[in-house]
Design a protein around this motif. Structure first.
Motif, PDB file in Angstrom:
ATOM      1  N   ARG A  24       0.852  -1.193   0.000  1.00 27.92           N
ATOM      2  CA  ARG A  24       0.000   0.000   0.000  1.00 27.92           C
ATOM      3  C   ARG A  24       0.885   1.240   0.000  1.00 27.92           C
ATOM      4  N   LEU A  25       0.266   2.373  -0.323  1.00 26.31           N
ATOM      5  CA  LEU A  25       0.961   3.647  -0.213  1.00 26.31           C
ATOM      6  C   LEU A  25       0.724   4.190   1.184  1.00 26.31           C
ATOM      7  N   LEU A  26       1.767   4.729   1.787  1.00 23.42           N
ATOM      8  CA  LEU A  26       1.679   5.255   3.143  1.00 23.42           C
ATOM      9  C   LEU A  26       1.311   6.734   3.122  1.00 23.42           C
ATOM     10  N   THR A  27       0.594   7.155   4.145  1.00 20.46           N
ATOM     11  CA  THR A  27       0.315   8.564   4.352  1.00 20.46           C
ATOM     12  C   THR A  27       1.183   9.015   5.508  1.00 20.46           C
ATOM     13  N   GLY A  28       1.904  10.102   5.306  1.00 18.16           N
ATOM     14  CA  GLY A  28       2.825  10.542   6.340  1.00 18.16           C
ATOM     15  C   GLY A  28       2.712  12.022   6.634  1.00 18.16           C
ATOM     16  N   THR A  73       9.779  12.194   6.744  1.00 12.09           N
ATOM     17  CA  THR A  73       8.352  11.953   6.908  1.00 12.09           C
ATOM     18  C   THR A  73       8.129  10.906   7.989  1.00 12.09           C
ATOM     19  N   VAL A  74       7.129  11.154   8.832  1.00 17.73           N
ATOM     20  CA  VAL A  74       6.728  10.179   9.848  1.00 17.73           C
ATOM     21  C   VAL A  74       5.565   9.366   9.287  1.00 17.73           C
ATOM     22  N   PHE A  75       5.727   8.049   9.326  1.00 15.37           N
ATOM     23  CA  PHE A  75       4.679   7.135   8.876  1.00 15.37           C
ATOM     24  C   PHE A  75       4.185   6.298  10.052  1.00 15.37           C
TER      25      PHE A  75
END
Length: 112
Positions: A24-28, A73-75
């Motif tokens: 999946r693509l992460l949101t950060g 970026t924080v994931f």
């Protein structure tokens, strides 16, 4: 599902790497880190090279002197995704818990 915070300053921000490792693509959220200097490490694992498209990745080294802020970026990852990130990161890296500029604590991969 438990979530853990991971700070990425390198290839874990790449959508292709995220899709390959987490499905999946992460949101950060943008954040930063101090106390480290950034360098490069040669990657020799063919699978990691295919996933990132790079033979050299960024790597952090602890610093005792003044340092610039390392942007990243924080994931939020599940425990299973954190385990997948551990597998993706080469043996040149180790995972440590660090304070970020925002005040959050997150795992980050630094020089082993």
């Amino acid at each position: 599902m438990a979530e853990v915070l991971v700070f990425s300053y390198g290839t874990l921000q790449d959508p292709a790497v995220q899709q390959a490792n987490f499905g999946r693509l992460l949101t950060g959220t943008p954040d930063g880190l101090t106390g480290f200097v950034i360098g490069q490490v040669e990657i020799t694992d063919p699978e990691v090279i295919v996933e990132s498209g790079l033979t050299h990745h960024l790597i952090l080294h602890p610093s005792d002197g003044p340092t610039a802020t390392i942007p990243g970026t924080v994931f939020r990852l599940s425990d299973e995704e954190l385990a997948a990130a551990d597998v993706y990161e080469a043996e040149d890296y180790k995972r440590v818990l660090v304070p970020l500029i925002s005040g959050l604590e997150a795992w980050v991969y630094i020089a082993a």
